[in-house]
Scaffold this motif. Structure first.
Motif, mmCIF file in Angstrom:
data_model
loop_
_atom_site.group_PDB
_atom_site.id
_atom_site.type_symbol
_atom_site.label_atom_id
_atom_site.label_comp_id
_atom_site.label_asym_id
_atom_site.label_seq_id
_atom_site.Cartn_x
_atom_site.Cartn_y
_atom_site.Cartn_z
ATOM 1 N N ILE A 87 26.444 54.145 44.535
ATOM 2 C CA ILE A 87 25.689 54.996 43.618
ATOM 3 C C ILE A 87 24.301 54.415 43.359
ATOM 4 C CG2 ILE A 87 25.566 55.799 41.214
ATOM 5 C CD1 ILE A 87 28.605 56.156 41.308
ATOM 6 N N LYS A 88 24.255 53.115 43.099
ATOM 7 C CA LYS A 88 22.956 52.492 42.823
ATOM 8 C C LYS A 88 22.020 52.632 44.016
ATOM 9 C CE LYS A 88 24.159 49.070 39.323
ATOM 10 N NZ LYS A 88 24.142 47.642 38.970
ATOM 11 N N LEU A 89 22.559 52.438 45.212
ATOM 12 C CA LEU A 89 21.735 52.564 46.414
ATOM 13 C C LEU A 89 21.196 53.980 46.550
ATOM 14 C CD1 LEU A 89 22.522 51.110 49.904
ATOM 15 C CD2 LEU A 89 21.866 53.503 49.681
ATOM 16 N N LEU A 90 22.069 54.961 46.385
ATOM 17 C CA LEU A 90 21.658 56.353 46.551
ATOM 18 C C LEU A 90 20.690 56.799 45.454
ATOM 19 C CD1 LEU A 90 25.122 57.846 47.567
ATOM 20 C CD2 LEU A 90 23.110 57.631 49.048
ATOM 21 N N GLU A 91 20.914 56.323 44.241
ATOM 22 C CA GLU A 91 20.013 56.695 43.149
ATOM 23 C C GLU A 91 18.637 56.053 43.315
ATOM 24 O OE1 GLU A 91 23.143 57.597 39.493
ATOM 25 O OE2 GLU A 91 22.151 55.637 39.594
ATOM 26 N N GLU A 92 18.637 54.791 43.740
ATOM 27 C CA GLU A 92 17.366 54.074 43.847
ATOM 28 C C GLU A 92 16.567 54.486 45.082
ATOM 29 O OE1 GLU A 92 18.426 49.969 43.747
ATOM 30 O OE2 GLU A 92 19.124 50.038 41.668
ATOM 31 N N ILE A 151 33.083 57.909 53.839
ATOM 32 C CA ILE A 151 31.845 57.292 54.337
ATOM 33 C C ILE A 151 31.827 55.869 53.790
ATOM 34 C CG2 ILE A 151 29.341 57.405 54.477
ATOM 35 C CD1 ILE A 151 29.486 60.343 53.678
ATOM 36 N N SER A 152 32.067 54.893 54.633
ATOM 37 C CA SER A 152 32.149 53.505 54.142
ATOM 38 C C SER A 152 30.808 53.069 53.558
ATOM 39 C CB SER A 152 32.547 52.559 55.272
ATOM 40 O OG SER A 152 31.522 52.468 56.237
ATOM 41 N N LEU A 153 30.867 52.082 52.684
ATOM 42 C CA LEU A 153 29.659 51.605 52.003
ATOM 43 C C LEU A 153 28.582 51.193 53.000
ATOM 44 C CD1 LEU A 153 28.209 50.786 49.400
ATOM 45 C CD2 LEU A 153 29.377 48.571 49.521
ATOM 46 N N SER A 154 28.984 50.590 54.107
ATOM 47 C CA SER A 154 28.001 50.139 55.095
ATOM 48 C C SER A 154 27.274 51.309 55.765
ATOM 49 C CB SER A 154 28.684 49.284 56.166
ATOM 50 O OG SER A 154 29.666 50.035 56.862
ATOM 51 N N SER A 211 24.098 58.021 55.902
ATOM 52 C CA SER A 211 24.794 59.304 55.784
ATOM 53 C C SER A 211 24.419 60.043 54.506
ATOM 54 C CB SER A 211 26.316 59.072 55.817
ATOM 55 O OG SER A 211 26.708 58.350 56.960
ATOM 56 N N ALA A 212 23.296 59.684 53.910
ATOM 57 C CA ALA A 212 22.901 60.281 52.638
ATOM 58 C C ALA A 212 22.769 61.795 52.722
ATOM 59 C CB ALA A 212 21.589 59.664 52.159
ATOM 60 N N ASP A 213 22.373 62.301 53.892
ATOM 61 C CA ASP A 213 22.193 63.747 54.018
ATOM 62 C C ASP A 213 23.513 64.511 54.036
ATOM 63 O OD1 ASP A 213 23.025 62.767 56.440
ATOM 64 O OD2 ASP A 213 21.597 63.913 57.652
ATOM 65 N N GLU A 214 24.647 63.794 54.119
ATOM 66 C CA GLU A 214 25.959 64.434 54.075
ATOM 67 C C GLU A 214 26.495 64.551 52.650
ATOM 68 O OE1 GLU A 214 28.785 62.807 56.872
ATOM 69 O OE2 GLU A 214 27.158 61.997 58.113
ATOM 70 N N LEU A 228 34.054 64.763 46.813
ATOM 71 C CA LEU A 228 34.577 63.400 46.739
ATOM 72 C C LEU A 228 34.066 62.610 47.939
ATOM 73 C CD1 LEU A 228 38.347 63.991 45.835
ATOM 74 C CD2 LEU A 228 36.414 63.651 44.283
ATOM 75 N N ILE A 229 33.490 61.454 47.668
ATOM 76 C CA ILE A 229 33.032 60.554 48.722
ATOM 77 C C ILE A 229 33.767 59.230 48.559
ATOM 78 C CG2 ILE A 229 31.099 59.314 49.755
ATOM 79 C CD1 ILE A 229 30.886 62.294 50.134
#
Length: 383
Positions: free
Chosen positions: A350-355, A318-321, A326-329, A299-300
């Protein structure tokens, strides 16, 4: 005209009637007017209080929410004794105690394409006190199709806006409407509402009072209203500006080549509902089952730290900002459920991490944490 008023009403409205440029004529227009207020929240509270006190003879209220303790920071229409009760019922009782000489109709419903025209048609002016784009466009389009004046206001953090749309001008034409300013809704998840972004509690009182003033001006014809103008106010600097709003020939509902002739529901365009958005979803019930059945998930929670401290269902905060840094976490070898208050910020994450990082295992908690708590009837605080 005095026969329209009881002795009690004439006494009550005396301070209006003795104004030379207002008088009994304008007060009569208020008594005969029919005003629909969409949304009985932050903006709706001052609008309803001042319209009722001013003597608007017939007021309609559209809302389907209940009073929550998190509302009381800005929704001054309610008290702690009304927490958990329908806003429309609490509002009606308060307004009737304020002015027993007016009629109040309530609509315990979400305004949508199937009922908007039926409700709006019975009113002269609509005061839009909503905080979301789907209803804002729906109100505008209903007013344009029915030829009604739409007194608009919006608030965001420290800033507010007021305007008068689709007003009947002296030459018989209609003034600019909301789509002349913003022709099409924003993309899904692009703009957060007040529950996501926050708002200074006193701001809706300021802007809502201005909105009520514009309703009264539109009805009585006194002064110069904000038709064709957008008023903006910055509470931090106490600066205000007025911008001219001109008719847009490409306006899809009232331009030279209109393409909108009936109402539709705009949630899919504005991201208010996440059911059709291009990210994987998990319902509150499904997530609860994953948790109780020992599913290997992460859960994030992308809310701010202070929000996480108020209430959470575990997981990593992990706040959106900070999400990109913090993607490696974030796990890539199991299901990861992204959580925020209502499902808007988590979709952005999600969109940021996927893209940017090619994640394939992310799920959005449908409706966010507040829906999770509500649907599962958990004894957890809301805010």
């Amino acid at each position: 005209m005095e026969n329209l008023f009881s002795k009690e009403e004439l006494k009550r409205y005396n301070r209006h009637i003795i104004i030379p440029d207002f008088g009994l004529e304008a007060q009569t227009k208020l008594k005969q007017a029919r005003v629909l207020v969409v949304g009985a929240g932050g903006l709706g509270s001052p609008v309803l209080l001042y319209l009722a006190a001013a003597g608007i003879g017939n007021i309609g209220i559209v809302d389907f929410d209940v009073v929550d303790d998190s509302n009381l920071q800005r929704q001054v229409l309610y008290g702690i004794e009304e927490i958990g009760t329908l806003k429309i019922e609490a509002a009606k009782a308060r307004l009737q105690s304020l002015n027993p000489h007016i009629n109040i109709a309530v609509y315990n419903t979400h305004l949508h394409s199937k009922n908007a025209l039926e409700i709006v048609k019975d009113y002269d002016v609509v005061a839009d006190g909503t905080d979301n784009f789907p209803t804002r466009y729906l109100v505008n389009d209903a007013c344009v199709l029915l030829g009604k004046t739409n007194v608009y206001a919006s608030i965001y953090q420290f800033e507010g806006q007021v305007s008068v749309f689709n007003h009947l001008e002296l030459d018989g034409t209609r003034g600019p409407n909301y789509r002349d300013l913003y022709p099409t809704p924003p993309e899904p998840g692009l703009v957060a509402n007040c529950s996501e972004a926050g708002v200074l509690g006193i701001l809706p009182g300021i802007i809502g009072s201005m909105q009520a003033l514009e309703v009264i001006k539109a009805i009585t014809g006194i002064g110069e209203n904000l038709s064709g103008k957008l008023f903006t106010f910055d509470a931090l600097s106490f600066e205000s500006r007025k911008f001219n709003v001109k008719k847009n020939p490409k306006n899809p509902i009232s331009g030279e080549h209109p393409t909108i002739f009936e109402l539709i529901d705009y949630e899919q365009f504005c991201g208010s509902k996440v059911i059709d958005l291009p990210v994987k979803q998990v319902s509150p019930e499904e997530l609860y089952n994953w948790q109780t059945e020992g599913e290997n998930i992460q859960l994030i929670d992308v809310r701010e730290d202070f929000e996480f401290e108020i209430v959470n269902i575990g997981g990593k905060n992990i706040s959106l900002s900070r999400i990109a840094a913090s993607a490696d976490e974030i796990a890539t070898d199991k299901k990861v459920v992204m959580i925020c208050k209502s499902g808007v910020r988590s979709i952005k994450a999600i969109k940021l991490l996927e893209e940017q990082y090619n994640f394939k295992n992310l799920y959005n908690l449908e409706g966010g944490l507040m829906t999770y708590i509500s649907d599962l009837e958990l004894d957890l605080p809301t805010y």
